[in-house]
Design an enzyme around this catalytic site. Structure first.
Site, PDB file in Angstrom:
ATOM      1  N   LYS A   1       0.897  -1.272   0.072  1.00  0.00           N
ATOM      2  CA  LYS A   1       0.015  -0.102  -0.102  1.00  0.00           C
ATOM      3  C   LYS A   1       0.974   1.260  -0.123  1.00  0.00           C
ATOM      4  CE  LYS A   1      -4.569   1.147   0.125  1.00  0.00           C
ATOM      5  NZ  LYS A   1      -5.549   0.504  -0.515  1.00  0.00           N
TER       6      LYS A   1
ATOM      7  N   GLY B   1     -20.050   7.695   2.908  1.00  0.00           N
ATOM      8  CA  GLY B   1     -19.219   7.884   1.998  1.00  0.00           C
ATOM      9  C   GLY B   1     -19.659   7.682   0.575  1.00  0.00           C
ATOM     10  N   TYR B   2     -19.481   8.993  -0.404  1.00  0.00           N
ATOM     11  CA  TYR B   2     -20.046   9.124  -1.430  1.00  0.00           C
ATOM     12  C   TYR B   2     -18.837   9.336  -2.768  1.00  0.00           C
ATOM     13  CZ  TYR B   2     -24.345   9.192  -4.069  1.00  0.00           C
ATOM     14  OH  TYR B   2     -25.572   8.873  -4.976  1.00  0.00           O
ATOM     15  N   GLY B   3     -17.887   8.605  -2.527  1.00  0.00           N
ATOM     16  CA  GLY B   3     -16.690   8.626  -3.723  1.00  0.00           C
ATOM     17  C   GLY B   3     -16.919   7.558  -4.474  1.00  0.00           C
ATOM     18  N   ASN B   4     -15.829   6.821  -5.080  1.00  0.00           N
ATOM     19  CA  ASN B   4     -15.801   5.860  -6.068  1.00  0.00           C
ATOM     20  C   ASN B   4     -16.674   4.639  -5.425  1.00  0.00           C
ATOM     21  OD1 ASN B   4     -14.717   3.098  -6.968  1.00  0.00           O
ATOM     22  ND2 ASN B   4     -14.028   4.451  -8.456  1.00  0.00           N
ATOM     23  N   ALA B   5     -16.451   4.157  -4.420  1.00  0.00           N
ATOM     24  CA  ALA B   5     -17.029   3.069  -3.762  1.00  0.00           C
ATOM     25  C   ALA B   5     -18.540   3.425  -3.321  1.00  0.00           C
ATOM     26  CB  ALA B   5     -16.020   2.400  -2.492  1.00  0.00           C
ATOM     27  N   GLY B   6     -18.737   4.453  -2.629  1.00  0.00           N
ATOM     28  CA  GLY B   6     -19.934   4.692  -2.005  1.00  0.00           C
ATOM     29  C   GLY B   6     -20.881   5.166  -3.126  1.00  0.00           C
ATOM     30  N   TYR B   7     -20.454   5.736  -4.157  1.00  0.00           N
ATOM     31  CA  TYR B   7     -21.423   6.377  -5.214  1.00  0.00           C
ATOM     32  C   TYR B   7     -22.061   5.366  -6.036  1.00  0.00           C
ATOM     33  CZ  TYR B   7     -23.153   7.670  -9.766  1.00  0.00           C
ATOM     34  OH  TYR B   7     -23.788   7.579 -11.034  1.00  0.00           O
TER      35      TYR B   7
HETATM   36  P1  NAD Z   1     -13.014   8.334  -2.544  1.00  0.00           P
HETATM   37  O1  NAD Z   1     -11.924   9.242  -2.332  1.00  0.00           O
HETATM   38  O2  NAD Z   1     -13.663   8.083  -4.000  1.00  0.00           O
HETATM   39  O3  NAD Z   1     -14.289   8.436  -1.596  1.00  0.00           O
HETATM   40  C1  NAD Z   1     -14.097   8.813  -0.232  1.00  0.00           C
HETATM   41  C2  NAD Z   1     -15.546   9.254   0.472  1.00  0.00           C
HETATM   42  O4  NAD Z   1     -15.673   9.271   1.783  1.00  0.00           O
HETATM   43  C3  NAD Z   1     -15.838  10.630  -0.355  1.00  0.00           C
HETATM   44  O5  NAD Z   1     -17.111  11.028  -0.475  1.00  0.00           O
HETATM   45  C4  NAD Z   1     -15.590  11.415   1.049  1.00  0.00           C
HETATM   46  O6  NAD Z   1     -16.380  12.587   1.194  1.00  0.00           O
HETATM   47  C5  NAD Z   1     -15.865  10.420   2.198  1.00  0.00           C
HETATM   48  N1  NAD Z   1     -15.167  10.957   3.374  1.00  0.00           N
HETATM   49  C6  NAD Z   1     -13.949  11.098   3.536  1.00  0.00           C
HETATM   50  N2  NAD Z   1     -13.602  11.245   5.154  1.00  0.00           N
HETATM   51  C7  NAD Z   1     -15.133  11.035   5.685  1.00  0.00           C
HETATM   52  C8  NAD Z   1     -15.561  11.198   6.815  1.00  0.00           C
HETATM   53  N3  NAD Z   1     -14.732  11.470   7.888  1.00  0.00           N
HETATM   54  N4  NAD Z   1     -16.741  10.685   7.126  1.00  0.00           N
HETATM   55  C9  NAD Z   1     -17.676  10.283   6.024  1.00  0.00           C
HETATM   56  N5  NAD Z   1     -17.203  10.368   4.774  1.00  0.00           N
HETATM   57  C10 NAD Z   1     -16.012  10.742   4.680  1.00  0.00           C
HETATM   58  O7  NAD Z   1     -12.592   7.080  -1.924  1.00  0.00           O
HETATM   59  P2  NAD Z   1     -12.946   5.328  -2.512  1.00  0.00           P
HETATM   60  O8  NAD Z   1     -12.008   4.976  -3.282  1.00  0.00           O
HETATM   61  O9  NAD Z   1     -14.470   5.556  -2.498  1.00  0.00           O
HETATM   62  O10 NAD Z   1     -12.763   4.479  -0.985  1.00  0.00           O
HETATM   63  C11 NAD Z   1     -13.602   4.530  -0.178  1.00  0.00           C
HETATM   64  C12 NAD Z   1     -12.953   3.351   0.986  1.00  0.00           C
HETATM   65  O11 NAD Z   1     -13.124   2.209   0.141  1.00  0.00           O
HETATM   66  C13 NAD Z   1     -11.728   3.332   1.490  1.00  0.00           C
HETATM   67  O12 NAD Z   1     -11.565   2.748   2.654  1.00  0.00           O
HETATM   68  C14 NAD Z   1     -10.850   2.760   0.387  1.00  0.00           C
HETATM   69  O13 NAD Z   1      -9.794   2.078   1.044  1.00  0.00           O
HETATM   70  C15 NAD Z   1     -12.058   1.592   0.259  1.00  0.00           C
HETATM   71  N6  NAD Z   1     -11.535   0.814  -1.164  1.00  0.00           N
HETATM   72  C16 NAD Z   1     -11.773   1.758  -2.322  1.00  0.00           C
HETATM   73  C17 NAD Z   1     -11.211   0.727  -3.166  1.00  0.00           C
HETATM   74  C18 NAD Z   1     -11.566   1.439  -4.700  1.00  0.00           C
HETATM   75  O14 NAD Z   1     -11.318   0.743  -5.722  1.00  0.00           O
HETATM   76  N7  NAD Z   1     -11.856   2.727  -4.762  1.00  0.00           N
HETATM   77  C19 NAD Z   1     -11.025  -0.631  -3.142  1.00  0.00           C
HETATM   78  C20 NAD Z   1     -10.872  -1.119  -2.033  1.00  0.00           C
HETATM   79  C21 NAD Z   1     -11.285  -0.499  -0.822  1.00  0.00           C
END
Ligand code: NAD
Length: 415
Positions: free
Chosen positions: A105, A217-223
């Site tokens: 990582k 969370g509304y980023g890549n994973a959440g959305y």
């Molecule tokens: P991202 O940057 O696209 O989105 C993160 C989201 O979390 C944003 O909406 C942000 O506003 C929100 N956030 C940040 N701090 C916060 C808080 N204190 N309270 C509530 N919301 C908060 O990230 P992502 O890629 O969606 O990753 C989210 C989680 O999923 C992480 O734990 C990451 O390690 C995990 N993950 C992601 C992937 C991937 O492919 N994207 C793969 C495996 C695991």
């Protein structure tokens, strides 16, 4: 959010697993530390002409099963122990999905929301300069994570290609499709998680067409979880949140409209017609499925007994502390542990690696079918192990993953 050292969480989880597997203490000691880690200082020229020095890390946890794989996170609260924990979880995740890969990582302490595109590009390129001797398509292959995306992966792949003097896009995954990215990568984490939720719903007798969902969370994973829960599984999304707060609607939210609102205003909050709630309230809502999809340590011994969801699908890494795990288990909450639930991302990244080596690309349908097969198989392996040994889902996932890593270490003559 509780300030808890995620690497201590890893140790506690590993201790439990060692106890179940009756692991040799020497093997437990090896598994408790990263094989290698690099700390880099990255001086970046900012837009105002000043120079700011950023701290970066790459932790290579264990490569017994093959080249190491793991994302790069840009976050203001990043610490070396968070990166160590995430690298350990990558090791177990790749093993659980039976990918021929080890775990790593990376991270940079920075606040991308306050940086220009130019500053972000210079930082991304400097990071690759800093870790260039550590990484490579058959050595250690980074990918996106929190606050990093395909555009950043493209800059990084370009920088590495310049360093080695040839196109070596296979050094990184999560790239845009025209630079060797895989079809289906952008929503693979959420999609993979959804396949496990679909299987879990059968186990828990939940009719997904009537199920309610809350997502932190509304980023890549959440959305993408919101979008696919609605379009693929037919669930109703009643609450979502981001770092600024959350929103609730009994009638259900339209994921794309909420995304547009976030793109325009910078947050999901103040979405027309929805009630404002806190991130803490969101976790305790009366819903069928709860997706923590932001950061670690959000489900703790303080709030675990208030969780009313029937399924907790951990798209985030490390959202539940060990003490909370026991409470959720006692209350009959079906937890799909992080390194199973969010393994769709790395599985699709592995498909991307295979396609890069192959120089031949599969279509989206083929990616989805392959992903579904691997995720569903992994879910049922964990479920069966949990039933067989009467242990919870996280412990079962650990048992499978750690056993495979130990087997590889033994076969290679390390122990
Ligand atoms: P991202 O940057 O696209 O989105 C993160 C989201 O979390 C944003 O909406 C942000 O506003 C929100 N956030 C940040 N701090 C916060 C808080 N204190 N309270 C509530 N919301 C908060 O990230 P992502 O890629 O969606 O990753 C989210 C989680 O999923 C992480 O734990 C990451 O390690 C995990 N993950 C992601 C992937 C991937 O492919 N994207 C793969 C495996 C695991």
């Amino acid at each position: 959010m509780v300030k808890l050292n995620p690497f201590e969480v890893v140790q506690k989880q590993l201790d439990k697993c060692a106890e179940i597997l009756k692991l040799d203490p020497d093997i437990r000691a090896i598994l408790g530390v990263p094989m290698r880690e690099l700390h880099v200082s990255l001086p970046i020229r900012m837009d105002d002409g000043s120079i700011k020095v950023f701290q970066g890390y790459r932790v290579q946890y264990n490569d017994a099963r093959g080249p190491m794989k793991g994302g790069i996170r840009f976050h203001p609260d990043e610490t070396i122990d968070t990166v160590r924990a995430l690298a350990a979880w990558m090791t177990w995740k790749c093993s659980l999905l039976d990918l021929p890969l080890g775990g790593a990582k990376g991270g940079v302490v920075c606040n991308p929301t306050k940086m220009s595109q130019g500053e972000l590009e210079r930082l991304s390129r400097a990071y690759i300069q800093g870790v260039r001797q550590f990484i490579g398509p058959d050595k250690d292959i980074p990918a996106p994570d929190v606050y990093t995306n395909p555009k950043i992966m493209a800059w990084m792949a370009d920088e590495y290609s310049k360093i080695v003097g040839k196109s070596q896009f296979g050094v990184i995954t999560g790239k845009p499709p025209c630079l060797g990215g895989s079809a289906g990568r952008s929503d693979a984490t959420a999609r993979g998680g959804l396949y496990t939720v679909r299987e879990a719903a059968k186990e828990c007798n939940i009719n997904l067409k009537e199920a309610t969902v809350a997502i932190q969370g509304y980023g890549n994973a959440g959305y993408n979880a919101a979008l696919l829960c609605k379009t693929l599984l037919g669930c109703k999304i009643v609450a979502v949140s981001d770092s600024k707060g959350g929103i609730f609607s009994k009638e259900g939210l339209q994921p794309e409209a909420v995304r547009e609102h976030k793109a325009k205003t910078g947050s999901v909050i103040n979405f027309p017609g929805a009630k404002l709630i806190s991130n803490e309230e969101l976790l305790e809502l009366e819903v069928d499925i709860l997706f923590p999809a932001a950061l670690e340590n959000v489900i703790t011994d303080k709030n675990a007994s208030n969780i009313k969801a029937k399924i907790v699908a951990e798209l985030a890494n490390g959202p539940t502390i060990p003490e909370a795990d026991d409470i959720l288990c006692k209350n009959g909450v079906h937890v799909i542990p992080d390194f199973l639930c969010n393994a769709g991302g790395v599985t699709c990244s592995y498909f991307e690696m295979v396609q890069n080596f192959y120089m031949y690309y599969w279509d989206e349908k083929e990616i989805h079918e392959r992903l579904d097969k691997r995720m569903s198989f992994a879910y049922h392996s964990v479920l069966n192990t949990s039933k067989k040994y009467n242990i919870n889902m996280r412990q079962a996932a650990y048992v499978i993953a750690v056993e495979r890593v130990v087997e590889a270490m033994k076969l290679r003559g390390w122990v």
